[in-house]
Motif scaffolding. Structure first.
Motif: not given
Length: 368
Positions: A258, A262, A266, A285, A287-288, A291, A318
């Protein structure tokens, strides 16, 4: 559209070898060819025959071909500045004036009936370009290109390079500069310590040189000054993003999939209200946010380190950060990667609201 170029020196090679090199460069997305007439000593007819063939081959690949000349060459070949038919007969797209005339002559050359581009020497911080423009030159046919410097320690210093380049860029003139291959042995002269414009580039990897030139925002086209660059070098340049800075990074062994996603998948946008300690990529941060980034053992923060906020960092979970100045450990952030050492200086070129990308160095990891 920024372009990539190569250089060939037919008087020091063979036509077949040059053609093979142009074929290879074209395969990797190169669009320009530079060559130098300053060191050519052969009869005019012999020169024309050879150059017509190699230029014709370049043109069949849709590659732009520029010939480097000087007033002495005009005299040697019995050519007048107001009659550029010789270069048109060769099939060239333009001529680079290593040494200038008086401003008026250059202006007249931009109105040549063949549409030949007139490329000016950019490596002098004087009012050469304004003089030409005062004579109402046709800017559509004007280009600018820096010199290269075959002798080590003679290349341009950075501040001077920027000052020279801005004179052209501010007038909307397309600009170019040279990088050097670490494999190329051929140039126009018998001394070849590398053929770069900036002295600080002489021993850097070729892709780092190109990224630096583009990151300055004063150079459009990057040309390899010496021949022959290796296929690996051509491939590395050909794969670069030309419109945004990308940094090579080495991941730590415990970096999660993950976290790599990121970092690598991106486009990172530096926050506009900047910090002098770090480059903050905050959009990721959002977008994720859903997570999980489990906390790992914290470590001190050094220039070039890349961190992601872990699950203990609240709203900053994130967020990706590239460190600019050393800071103490922060248990709320996980160290995931490091920018390779030779590219640390490029961090200074990521401006507020600047977009940048991260790319992995294949097969390499770094230890804490």
């Amino acid at each position: 559209m920024r372009k990539l170029g190569v250089s060939i020196y037919p008087e020091h090679s063979t036509i077949n070898r040059d053609k093979e090199y142009l074929d290879l460069a074209h395969r990797y997305g190169f669009e320009r060819v530079f060559t130098c007439l300053l060191s050519v000593q052969r009869p005019k007819e012999e020169l024309m025959q050879e150059f017509k063939e190699i230029i014709g081959h370049a043109k069949s690949l849709q590659m732009e071909f520029i010939l480097d000349v000087a007033p002495a060459i005009f005299q040697q070949l019995n050519i007048s500045y107001d009659d550029l038919s010789f270069f048109a007969e060769l099939g060239a797209d333009g001529v680079r004036l290593d040494l200038g005339f008086d401003g008026l002559k250059e202006s007249k050359m931009t109105y040549n009936p063949y549409g030949l581009k007139i490329e000016l020497n950019m490596s002098n911080d004087v009012d050469y370009l304004p003089n030409i423009l005062t004579h109402q030159a046709n800017k559509d046919l004007l280009l600018g290109c820096h010199n290269f410097y075959p002798q080590k320690f003679t290349g341009l210093p950075y501040h001077f390079f920027i000052s020279c380049s801005k004179r052209f860029k501010e007038q909307g003139i397309r600009t170019a500069a040279f990088v050097t291959s670490q494999h190329g042995k051929i140039g126009p002269w018998d001394i070849n310590d590398g053929l770069c414009t900036l002295e600080q580039h002489r021993y850097l990897p070729i892709d780092v040189q190109a990224k630096h030139l583009w990151a300055t925002h004063v150079i459009d086209d990057v040309i390899i000054g010496n021949a022959y660059a290796s296929a690996e070098e051509l491939a590395r340049l050909g794969s670069l993003r030309r419109n945004a800075l990308e940094l090579k990074v080495e991941f730590l062994p415990n970096t999660t999939l993950l976290e790599k996603t990121v970092a690598l998948q991106e486009a990172h946008l530096r926050r506009g209200d900047i910090s002098e300690y770090m480059i903050r990529s905050v959009e990721v941060r959002k977008k994720y946010a859903q997570h999980s980034f489990p906390r790992r053992k914290s470590t001190s923060q050094a220039r070039g380190d890349i961190f992601i906020g872990n699950d203990t960092f609240g709203k900053y979970k994130g967020e990706l950060q590239v460190i600019l100045q050393e800071m103490p450990p922060d248990e709320r952030k996980n160290l995931i990667a490091r920018v390779v050492e030779e590219e640390h200086f490029l961090l200074d070129y990521i401006q507020p609201w600047g977009t940048f990308f991260l790319v992995a160095v294949e097969g390499k990891v770094t230890q804490c």
